[in-house]
Design an enzyme around this catalytic site. Structure first.
Site, PDB file in Angstrom:
ATOM      1  N   GLY A  66      12.766  51.900  52.542  1.00 43.86           N
ATOM      2  CA  GLY A  66      12.293  52.222  51.129  1.00 43.86           C
ATOM      3  C   GLY A  66      11.589  53.428  50.880  1.00 43.86           C
ATOM      4  O   GLY A  66      11.037  53.642  49.861  1.00 43.86           O
ATOM      5  N   HIS A  91      19.215  40.989  50.014  1.00 41.69           N
ATOM      6  CA  HIS A  91      19.350  41.669  51.263  1.00 41.69           C
ATOM      7  C   HIS A  91      19.843  41.138  52.271  1.00 41.69           C
ATOM      8  O   HIS A  91      19.273  40.141  52.777  1.00 41.69           O
ATOM      9  CB  HIS A  91      17.926  42.342  51.557  1.00 41.69           C
ATOM     10  N   GLU A 133      22.822  47.026  57.259  1.00 41.65           N
ATOM     11  CA  GLU A 133      22.153  46.386  56.057  1.00 41.65           C
ATOM     12  C   GLU A 133      23.130  46.428  54.847  1.00 41.65           C
ATOM     13  O   GLU A 133      23.778  47.630  54.352  1.00 41.65           O
ATOM     14  CB  GLU A 133      20.932  46.999  55.613  1.00 41.65           C
ATOM     15  N   ARG A 176      18.415  50.211  65.974  1.00 40.36           N
ATOM     16  CA  ARG A 176      17.476  49.695  67.013  1.00 40.36           C
ATOM     17  C   ARG A 176      17.407  48.026  67.061  1.00 40.36           C
ATOM     18  O   ARG A 176      18.141  47.531  66.141  1.00 40.36           O
ATOM     19  CB  ARG A 176      15.864  50.097  66.591  1.00 40.36           C
ATOM     20  N   ARG A 185       6.558  36.805  59.168  1.00 38.64           N
ATOM     21  CA  ARG A 185       5.837  37.977  59.843  1.00 38.64           C
ATOM     22  C   ARG A 185       4.330  37.704  59.513  1.00 38.64           C
ATOM     23  O   ARG A 185       4.127  37.703  58.238  1.00 38.64           O
ATOM     24  CB  ARG A 185       6.200  39.384  59.239  1.00 38.64           C
TER      25      ARG A 185
HETATM   26  C1  MV4 Z   1      18.883  49.388  46.636  1.00 38.92           C
HETATM   27  C2  MV4 Z   1      18.238  48.455  45.642  1.00 38.92           C
HETATM   28  C3  MV4 Z   1      19.120  48.270  44.489  1.00 38.92           C
HETATM   29  N1  MV4 Z   1      20.523  49.263  44.433  1.00 38.92           N
HETATM   30  N2  MV4 Z   1      19.697  49.975  46.543  1.00 38.92           N
HETATM   31  C4  MV4 Z   1      15.019  48.471  49.568  1.00 38.92           C
HETATM   32  C5  MV4 Z   1      14.930  48.706  50.813  1.00 38.92           C
HETATM   33  C6  MV4 Z   1      15.944  49.783  51.467  1.00 38.92           C
HETATM   34  N3  MV4 Z   1      16.564  49.405  52.629  1.00 38.92           N
HETATM   35  C7  MV4 Z   1      17.145  49.775  50.365  1.00 38.92           C
HETATM   36  N4  MV4 Z   1      16.336  48.903  49.149  1.00 38.92           N
HETATM   37  C8  MV4 Z   1      16.954  48.613  48.083  1.00 38.92           C
HETATM   38  N5  MV4 Z   1      18.034  49.509  47.841  1.00 38.92           N
HETATM   39  C9  MV4 Z   1      20.572  50.073  45.334  1.00 38.92           C
HETATM   40  N6  MV4 Z   1      21.635  51.080  45.181  1.00 38.92           N
HETATM   41  C10 MV4 Z   1      17.176  47.838  45.957  1.00 38.92           C
HETATM   42  C11 MV4 Z   1      16.706  48.002  47.062  1.00 38.92           C
HETATM   43  C12 MV4 Z   1      15.337  46.988  46.855  1.00 38.92           C
HETATM   44  C13 MV4 Z   1      15.193  46.110  47.756  1.00 38.92           C
HETATM   45  C14 MV4 Z   1      16.040  45.689  48.826  1.00 38.92           C
HETATM   46  C15 MV4 Z   1      15.627  44.718  49.588  1.00 38.92           C
HETATM   47  C16 MV4 Z   1      14.743  43.796  49.453  1.00 38.92           C
HETATM   48  C17 MV4 Z   1      13.780  44.244  48.630  1.00 38.92           C
HETATM   49  C18 MV4 Z   1      13.916  45.147  47.652  1.00 38.92           C
HETATM   50  C19 MV4 Z   1      12.897  45.717  46.825  1.00 38.92           C
HETATM   51  C20 MV4 Z   1      13.113  46.440  46.087  1.00 38.92           C
HETATM   52  C21 MV4 Z   1      14.605  47.380  46.099  1.00 38.92           C
END
Ligand code: MV4
Length: 447
Positions: A164, A207, A274, A291, A337
């Site tokens: 993020g 996620h 992911e 990792r 956590r």
């Molecule tokens: C995104 C998304 C929506 N659309 N990508 C957040 C952490 C990073 N690993 C990727 N993230 C996100 N990517 C697209 N194209 C929404 C998130 C996201 C999110 C993802 C997982 C858990 C919580 C989140 C909170 C806000 C945004």
């Protein structure tokens, strides 16, 4: 197998790696900063070396200090844990040049997959689904063209970022242009690389991440998914496996795609791919973590595979001890956590002395932590004090077990996330498995 390894980390993950070494009969060297000189786990190491003052830049992140400690203690390998140097391909190369095995993937694979734009390109090349979007954009005009083509809202992401950081949402051309500048500046300062790319924003996504592990003989398996949709400001609060919404056939498809991507990069060791899973059941790769992760324990509980042990074994050149067709998923594991942070003040870290501590325990409970009564949580590092895991045949029973354990744990002297976890475990949306990535923030907005 190695005779002796150095653990280049601290806290609960240092203890976790120490335990794996104990099980394998491997000698251990711990390094610690002055802030961690009273750390309880140091007693389990055969040797402990102070590598510098409290700031991580002068201790756990200082490659020359860690390599010096490895040289004087004559270890054959270094386990980097998570965070700190664990995803630093330069560090992995320095280890190789000093004839020390880095317990992780090969540096070229780290470099390729650790960059989100390059990871996306590789995924596209081998046919793993990605979110519609662009390669890195070098002008406002190009960014606007891409955003209009895929349609707003979009995400602006730093190629070098992760978890993020260097990420912005944009709903129109104006917020896109300001978001581009902000994301590029943040990424430049944090990673020394300001390149960014655009993706369509996937709404109401979950996620879902797939655990993979491979050896140096070309064997690569997946161990199913973890659902990490319960996050707050991109910090995961709760992880579970299996996901309440992933069917066996979806697991098989996502797992096969994760393995395909890792193999295409010449990967070995443990890694996590992911994905975002949309409400229609479509999934899209977003990034790979090269990792062992904080939440690896839930996968260990449901599969019975000791991931840290396997990581060390494959680094030593041994073959994976499990074949894909022998992997079984038993029951449901959930992790909380537990952080030292103050919910009354925007969840800011709450370092200080733990004046009284009583661990959760009993059947179905795993508590991975280095803390004890009298332990002083340093302000220099992250605020996680432990990982509380439960494992039961069904999700309902796992939730019940976690509620008992959360009520049992005593941590006094600092503020913790335990009350927040208790609230979430009593929330009907969570109990029904009806959450997406906006759950925690949405919940607090409504309160
Ligand atoms: C995104 C998304 C929506 N659309 N990508 C957040 C952490 C990073 N690993 C990727 N993230 C996100 N990517 C697209 N194209 C929404 C998130 C996201 C999110 C993802 C997982 C858990 C919580 C989140 C909170 C806000 C945004």
């Amino acid at each position: 197998m190695f005779q002796r390894i150095l653990i280049a980390n601290r806290g609960e993950i240092a203890l976790r790696v120490l335990r794996a070494c104990q099980d394998l009969g491997i000698g251990t060297v711990c390094v610690y900063s002055e802030a961690d000189r009273n750390a309880s786990y140091l007693r389990y190491a055969d040797e402990s070396i102070c590598i510098g003052p409290p700031p991580a830049a002068k201790s756990y992140l200082d490659i020359s200090r860690i390599i010096s400690a490895a040289e004087v203690s004559d270890v054959e390998a270094i386990h980097p844990g998570y965070g700190f140097l664990s995803e630093n391909s330069h560090f992995a190369e320095v280890c190789a040049s000093c004839n020390i095995e880095f317990i992780g993937p090969p540096p070229e694979a780290m470099r390729m997959l650790g960059n989100k734009a390059r990871c996306r390109e590789l995924a596209k090349k081998v046919g793993v689904p990605t979110v519609s979007g662009s390669d890195t954009v070098d002008s406002e005009e190009k960014a606007i063209a891409v955003a209009r083509e895929v349609g707003y809202p979009v995400m602006i992401k730093a190629a070098a970022g992760g978890g993020g950081r260097g990420m912005r949402q944009a709903h129109n051309d104006v917020s896109l242009v300001s978001g581009l500048l902000a994301a590029a500046a943040e990424a430049g300062a944090a990673f020394g690389d300001s390149s960014v790319f655009i993706e369509k924003y996937v709404e109401k996504a979950r996620h879902i991440e797939i655990q993979v592990i491979g050896d140096k003989h070309g064997n690569m398996i997946h161990l199913g998914e973890r659902d990490c949709s319960i996050q707050r400001r991109h910090q995961k609060l709760i992880e579970e496996s299996p996901s309440p919404v992933v069917t066996p056939e979806l697991r098989a498809r996502m797992g096969a795609d994760a393995v395909k991507l890792a193999k295409a990069a010449g990967y070995w060791s443990a890694g996590t791919v992911e994905f975002l899973l949309d409400p229609g059941g479509k999934y899209y790769l977003i990034e790979m973590n090269t990792r062992i992760q904080v939440e690896h324990g839930v996968t260990e509980l449901v599969t019975g595979v000791d991931l840290v042990r396997e990581q060390i074994r494959v680094a030593a050149g041994e073959k994976l001890s499990v074949k894909q067709e022998d992997v079984r998923w038993n029951g449901v594991a959930i992790e909380c956590r537990i952080n030292a942070e103050d919910p009354a003040h925007g969840f800011r870290p709450s370092p200080g002395k733990i004046t009284h501590f009583f661990p959760p325990g009993g059947p179905w409970v795993r508590w991975d932590s280095h803390v004890y009564t009298g332990y002083e949580i340093p302000s220099n590092y992250d605020s996680m004090v432990g990982k509380l895991m439960v494992h039961r045949p069904t999700r309902g029973e796992a939730i019940a077990a976690m509620r008992r354990a959360l009520e049992e744990i005593v941590i006094e002297g600092v503020k913790t996330s335990v009350p927040l976890h208790i609230e979430i475990f009593g929330h009907t949306h969570f109990i029904r498995g009806n959450v997406d990535t906006t759950f925690v923030e949405g919940y607090f907005a409504k309160k």
